[in-house]
Design a protein around this motif. Sequence first.
Motif, short mmCIF file in Angstrom:
data_model
loop_
_atom_site.label_atom_id
_atom_site.label_comp_id
_atom_site.label_asym_id
_atom_site.label_seq_id
_atom_site.Cartn_x
_atom_site.Cartn_y
_atom_site.Cartn_z
N GLY A 83 0.80 -1.21 0.00
CA GLY A 83 0.00 0.00 0.00
C GLY A 83 0.84 1.26 0.00
N ALA A 84 0.31 2.29 -0.63
CA ALA A 84 1.02 3.58 -0.77
C ALA A 84 1.21 4.27 0.57
CB ALA A 84 0.23 4.48 -1.71
N GLN A 85 0.22 4.09 1.48
CA GLN A 85 0.32 4.76 2.78
C GLN A 85 1.52 4.24 3.56
OE1 GLN A 85 -3.26 4.49 5.08
NE2 GLN A 85 -2.50 5.87 6.64
N ASN A 86 1.69 2.89 3.53
CA ASN A 86 2.83 2.30 4.22
C ASN A 86 4.14 2.76 3.61
OD1 ASN A 86 1.27 1.05 6.04
ND2 ASN A 86 1.31 -0.97 5.04
N ASP A 87 4.18 2.88 2.29
CA ASP A 87 5.39 3.36 1.61
C ASP A 87 5.75 4.75 2.08
OD1 ASP A 87 5.68 1.08 0.23
OD2 ASP A 87 4.81 1.81 -1.65
N ALA A 88 4.76 5.59 2.16
CA ALA A 88 4.98 6.98 2.57
C ALA A 88 5.49 7.03 4.02
CB ALA A 88 3.69 7.78 2.45
N GLU A 89 4.88 6.16 4.84
CA GLU A 89 5.30 6.12 6.26
C GLU A 89 6.74 5.66 6.39
OE1 GLU A 89 2.69 3.77 8.67
OE2 GLU A 89 1.04 5.18 8.36
N ALA A 90 7.09 4.64 5.58
CA ALA A 90 8.46 4.12 5.62
C ALA A 90 9.45 5.20 5.18
CB ALA A 90 8.58 2.90 4.70
N ALA A 91 9.07 5.93 4.11
CA ALA A 91 9.95 7.00 3.62
C ALA A 91 10.13 8.08 4.66
CB ALA A 91 9.37 7.59 2.33
N THR A 92 9.02 8.46 5.31
CA THR A 92 9.09 9.50 6.34
C THR A 92 9.95 9.03 7.51
OG1 THR A 92 6.82 9.93 5.73
CG2 THR A 92 7.65 11.13 7.63
N GLY A 93 9.74 7.73 7.88
CA GLY A 93 10.52 7.17 9.00
C GLY A 93 12.01 7.17 8.70
N GLY A 94 12.35 6.80 7.47
CA GLY A 94 13.76 6.77 7.05
C GLY A 94 14.37 8.16 7.11
N LEU A 95 13.58 9.11 6.62
CA LEU A 95 14.05 10.51 6.60
C LEU A 95 14.26 11.03 8.02
CD1 LEU A 95 14.52 12.19 4.08
CD2 LEU A 95 12.36 13.37 4.52
N LYS A 96 13.31 10.63 8.90
CA LYS A 96 13.39 11.07 10.30
C LYS A 96 14.64 10.47 10.96
CE LYS A 96 10.58 11.18 14.43
NZ LYS A 96 9.57 10.42 15.17
N LYS A 97 14.86 9.20 10.64
CA LYS A 97 16.02 8.53 11.22
C LYS A 97 17.31 9.20 10.73
CE LYS A 97 18.18 4.06 11.79
NZ LYS A 97 18.33 2.74 11.23
N PHE A 98 17.32 9.50 9.42
CA PHE A 98 18.50 10.17 8.86
C PHE A 98 18.75 11.50 9.58
CE2 PHE A 98 20.00 13.47 5.91
CZ PHE A 98 21.27 12.98 5.67
N PHE A 99 17.65 12.25 9.79
CA PHE A 99 17.77 13.55 10.45
C PHE A 99 18.35 13.39 11.86
CE2 PHE A 99 16.07 16.93 13.19
CZ PHE A 99 16.69 18.02 12.59
N GLU A 100 17.87 12.31 12.54
CA GLU A 100 18.35 12.11 13.92
C GLU A 100 19.84 11.78 14.00
OE1 GLU A 100 15.47 9.30 15.08
OE2 GLU A 100 14.07 10.83 15.79
N TYR A 101 20.38 11.34 12.87
CA TYR A 101 21.83 11.06 12.83
C TYR A 101 22.64 12.30 12.47
CZ TYR A 101 21.93 6.00 13.48
OH TYR A 101 21.88 4.76 14.02
N THR A 102 21.98 13.33 11.95
CA THR A 102 22.74 14.50 11.48
C THR A 102 23.23 15.34 12.66
OG1 THR A 102 20.80 15.91 11.36
CG2 THR A 102 21.39 14.69 9.35
N GLY A 103 24.15 16.22 12.35
CA GLY A 103 24.68 17.12 13.36
C GLY A 103 23.63 18.08 13.87
N PHE A 104 22.69 18.46 13.01
CA PHE A 104 21.67 19.43 13.42
C PHE A 104 20.80 18.89 14.56
CE2 PHE A 104 22.58 20.37 8.95
CZ PHE A 104 23.02 21.67 9.10
N ALA A 105 20.54 17.58 14.54
CA ALA A 105 19.69 17.00 15.58
C ALA A 105 20.45 16.80 16.88
CB ALA A 105 19.13 15.67 15.08
#
Lengths: 124, 444
Positions: B46-68
């Motif tokens: 489903g598209a909703q799950n894909d979107a959630e996965a993408a958002t989750g990945g992006l969030k995780k990436f952000f949490e690894y950045t220096g800004f976070a």
Amino acid sequence: MIINMIIINKILDFSAINAFTTSVAIVGYVIVFLVLLLLTLVYNLIPKIIAFNVRRRRKKQGKCDDCEIADTEGDVTAAITMALYMHLNEIHDEDSNGITIRRVSKQYSPWSSKIYATNPFVRI
Amino acid sequence: MKRLLTVFGIIAIIAAISMVFPKTAFTDTQKDTTELSQPAPVAIDGAQNDAEAATGGLKKFFEYTGFANVTSGHLIMLVVGLIFIYLAIRYDYEPLLLIPIGVGILIGNIPFMLDAGLQLGIYESGSVMNYLYFGVTAGIYPPIIFLGIGAMTDFSSLISNPKLMLLGAAAQLGVFATFLGALILGFHPAEAGAIGIIGGADGPTAIFLSSKLANGVNILSDGTTVKNLIGPIAIAAYSYMALVPVIQPPIMRLLITKKERVIKMKSPRAVSKLEKILFPIIGLLFTAYISPSSLPLLGMLFFGNLLKESGVTKRLADTARTSLIDIVTIVLGLTVGASTQADIFLTSESILIFVLGAASFMIATAGGLLFAKVMNLFLSEENKINPLVGAAGVSAVPDSARVVHVEGLKANPNNHLLMHAMAPNVAGVIGSAVAAGILLSYLL
């Protein structure tokens, strides 16, 4: 005033200055002084020993009976060394002292030709 | 004066910021690593799950950045690093040291997730920086630096006028006075010894001694572990060495009269090759026998000098004074800079170390100057020394000698004191290494 005293007593711990720490500071400083004083004495002695040896050797060789080894100043030595180096390598100015302009073999040139400088149309 | 105000103003602002803002101001953005180590929700269909996965990945990436992960401490250290780079480029203050240290401070304070096992931090075992830092903690780099210093230093001025060596000893007053000062301020004797050596004005010696005495590993007599003060001590030592042209002249003008400042010293005599060869050998034997703990430093110093003066090991001497010392300076500067990780560096102890370091430098300078005045009381008129050269007794080679020369020229434009000042200057290197050895043997 009392508050200041409390702060000072809390921040500054004078009890840390005991016999051990004081001895570290005093003995440490004295040892540093002694080490460098000893080196000073030794290095004062070395040139004298070297000079004594040189005198003895020269005396043995019969070069002089009462040689005095003079302490030359460093800048004097540098100037003498430089002069000797330049003399031995002959890199000082050596030129013919001729400062005249050498004559060129080709004397004629249209640039120096008088004919081009004259006006052919004579005004009457 | 303007420079002095600028530099100390900046230091004061940084100190004030670190006091006002607690270092964990922004740490609420940090998340529990166990939570983060969980895999991101996998999209099944489903598209909703894909979107959630993408958002989750992006969030995780952000949490690894220096800004976070940035904290106020990181930002303060970023400013400190930039100031070091600015001082080196704008004012030419020890650029060979301040540029690597400044960049090291930037590298060491890039925010990242500390517990994610990324092996990035200098204190994380297995990281590249940690391997490079081993040379600091094990005291490997300072002796190599001393080898290079020995291979590039001409001791002729010292050999020609050995009594100037005593000025190098007198200036070590700063080391031992600061040792007592640090004790009064609540530091353990081992830590106080490491802090005191800042007065020796010798970066490698300060790093060597702090890596042995205040390394965060040694167990103290009361069962506690000694604090890791290598970073603050090294930064303080190198900062004050860079600030020698700012710190020393006012003390010189305060303690030395105008009449004394114009004293012309006798030209140094020429030194024979034999004397130059004997100097490192005798120096090594005497100093090492009296203070064996200073052997790693002085052994390498005199070894490097013998390579230079023997005349038959030109290739080795050239390597020691050029490529080798350059490589080690780069690595040492970078790792010392990176060791100032905000959580370790931004403490009240660091501020105290900076204060004590400044006091140590001033006392050392005053010690050298006053002793030179005392020496003049016992010297004949033609052998009198210009008391300004006493300030070069703190090591800081060759900056303090240069400062003495400039101050001498101000008093008398025909009085060139550089070569005379080099004698106590290099004696200061020997003196501070001996002092480090003594502190090491007492306090380790």
